[in-house]
Write an enzyme that holds these catalytic residues in place. Structure first.
Site, PDB file in Angstrom:
ATOM      1  N   SER A 239       0.851  -1.195   0.000  1.00 43.05           N
ATOM      2  CA  SER A 239       0.000   0.000   0.000  1.00 43.05           C
ATOM      3  C   SER A 239       0.887   1.245   0.000  1.00 43.05           C
ATOM      4  CB  SER A 239      -0.912   0.004   1.231  1.00 43.05           C
ATOM      5  OG  SER A 239      -0.146   0.313   2.381  1.00 43.05           O
ATOM      6  N   LYS A 240       0.234   2.380  -0.154  1.00 41.95           N
ATOM      7  CA  LYS A 240       0.942   3.656  -0.230  1.00 41.95           C
ATOM      8  C   LYS A 240       1.827   3.868   1.001  1.00 41.95           C
ATOM      9  CE  LYS A 240       0.065   8.474  -1.334  1.00 41.95           C
ATOM     10  NZ  LYS A 240       0.756   8.720  -2.557  1.00 41.95           N
ATOM     11  N   ARG A 241       1.348   3.370   2.118  1.00 40.32           N
ATOM     12  CA  ARG A 241       2.086   3.463   3.378  1.00 40.32           C
ATOM     13  C   ARG A 241       3.494   2.867   3.268  1.00 40.32           C
ATOM     14  NH1 ARG A 241       1.496  -0.626   6.967  1.00 40.32           N
ATOM     15  NH2 ARG A 241      -0.011  -1.666   5.623  1.00 40.32           N
TER      16      ARG A 241
END
Ligand code: GLU
Length: 473
Positions: A239-241
């Site tokens: 994910s972007k995280r």
């Protein structure tokens, strides 16, 4: 041309993810390796979640990745004319049947199974009922084998065995006659002549169902290759995280598509211990059968290292061309040409990505709004104002204003003051860039041009003099 045809089949319910891009890349590499076709099918049958904007983002992402597909993209939603007759045929031939069980009836059975902690499977009540076309509201179900095993022969995973008793007669057409996902995939793959289905292993559980459709319709079964998912370093779905999850974000990080291709190809596939590949090498060596079966972890530091190696391997001309859009996005007034190529050559070895480069060179397009305080404290001495003014005088008289001339002027001042180049170069850097970090100072001044160099050095001279006065006062 070989008869190998592969396809990438994104659902436009979101953007192009890194995992999806890797699936596309493996299909593309395999097609190019075999001299076959790489087809694109947009699986847009989920009308509510599929949007034209997502289709555009996916196609742009594919183009940015350099994954050119053969022919026009196939839009799945436009192919109902192919799907519907196949369902009729299956019913006629006895491979599928009409089911009139109502929702209430099925819900009650599902609840009973849940209460008994049993897995719910349709009980095949209508399987042998022989309902004809006028049976009223109905769905169409596929006759799955009741017992035995269904074996998916996978090029990456080997034989994956499913127990037929765990799969029920699933619905291939809804009561509104629309065909369902797993049926449509088979109909389209067959119609498009797909010989190798290379997709994410999140689809592995669909494959036994799809195999039965192939068999029921008498279609040749393609080879399957289910590629492992791409995870973040914590083992969770990327994910972007973790840094980025969508292909658009990779571009925004200043990465080169060839670096992304190299990195993603290498993620879960190898050729000896080679890390850096040209596209030609990837195409030559890639074989989907050699893809690693275990899940892979995205390593952004390694991706960035590969990116830097690709930057170093480029000609300054090519680098300038790739940098240009990032400069224009930042609103700088700049165009392709020898000036930009020289700039690219000067910064090529200093940065890992195009964003760092584009951000760094801001001072060529805008005067620095302030000087770095720590740098000023460290480098502006009692004589700095005078030295900078002497350099400005020398530069002003210089014609032509080129690197050799600039070097002569600065070295002359260095000698006269019996100091060192470094002690003079740093205040000049601060003057022109605002900080003490820049490529070679002679090159930087030459690129900046005479007028702006002189003006910035004089301004810094005034600042240095004032800085000293304040220190003493
Ligand atoms: N549309 C599916 C997806 O986006 C791919 C289906 C397939 O490759 O068979 O995950």
């Amino acid at each position: 041309m070989s008869d190998v045809s592969v396809r990438f089949a994104p659902s436009p319910t979101g953007s192009l993810h890194i995992g999806g891009a890797r699936t596309a890349l493996y299909n593309w590499l395999y097609a190019r390796h075999c001299g076959g076709k790489f087809l694109l099918r947009i699986e847009d049958t989920d009308k509510e979640r599929s949007t034209p904007e997502n289709i555009r983002i996916i196609l742009d992402g594919m183009r940015w990745m350099g994954l050119d597909w053969d022919g026009e993209p196939v839009m799945q939603s436009e192919r109902i004319g192919i799907h519907r007759p196949l369902i009729e045929r299956l019913i006629d031939e006895g491979g599928a049947y009409r089911c009139t069980c109502t929702k209430d009836e099925l819900d009650a059975k599902r609840e009973a199974a849940q209460a008994e902690k049993r897995k719910y499977l349709y009980d095949r009540k209508c399987r042998d009922a022989g309902h004809g076309p006028d049976c009223g509201e109905h769905v169409v179900r596929l006759k799955m084998p009741v017992e035995g095993e269904i074996v998916v022969k996978d090029l990456i995973l080997g034989d994956v065995t499913f127990n037929a008793a765990e799969l029920d007669d699933w619905i291939i057409a809804r009561s509104d006659h629309s065909p369902t996902y797993n049926f449509v995939v088979v109909a389209d793959d067959h119609d498009m002549g797909v010989t190798h289905v290379i997709r994410g292993n999140d689809h592995l559980n669909n494959t036994p169902k799809q195999l039965v459709v192939y068999q029921a319709l008498g279609f040749d079964i393609p080879a399957f290759a289910h590629i492992p998912m791409v995870h973040g370093p914590d083992g969770k779905k990327l994910s972007k995280r973790h840094g980025a999850s969508a292909v658009t974000e990779l571009r925004e990080m200043g990465l080169l598509p060839e670096a992304v291709r190299n990195y993603l190809a290498r993620l879960g596939w190898s050729h000896g211990d080679q890390e850096l590949f040209t596209d030609a090498e990837l195409i030559e060596h890639f074989d989907v059968a050699n893809v690693n079966a275990s899940a892979t972890v995205m390593d952004f530091a390694k991706l960035e290292w590969i990116n830097q190696q690709k930057i170093l391997a480029m000609t300054p001309d090519a680098l300038a061309e790739r940098l240009l859009p990032y400069l224009i996005e930042r609103g700088y007034s700049v165009e392709a040409g020898p000036w930009l190529t020289t700039l690219a050559a000067n910064i090529q070895e200093r940065f890992k990505n195009l964003v760092e480069m584009a951000d760094h060179v801001r001072y060529f397009f805008e005067e620095p709004s302030a000087y770095d305080e720590a740098a000023v404290k460290k480098w502006f001495k009692a004589d700095t104002g005078a030295i900078l003014n002497e350099i400005a005088d020398g530069l002003e008289a210089l014609d032509p204003f080129d690197e050799a001339g600039i070097e002569g002027v600065i070295n002359g001042v260095v000698e006269k003051h019996e100091t060192k180049l470094g002690k003079v170069a740093q205040p000049i850097r601060i003057a022109v860039t605002g900080s003490s970090i820049s490529p070679g100072i002679f090159e930087t001044l030459a690129l900046l041009d005479k007028e702006r160099s002189v003006a910035r050095i004089r301004k810094a001279a005034a600042h240095a003099t004032q800085h000293q006065a304040e220190k003493q006062g």
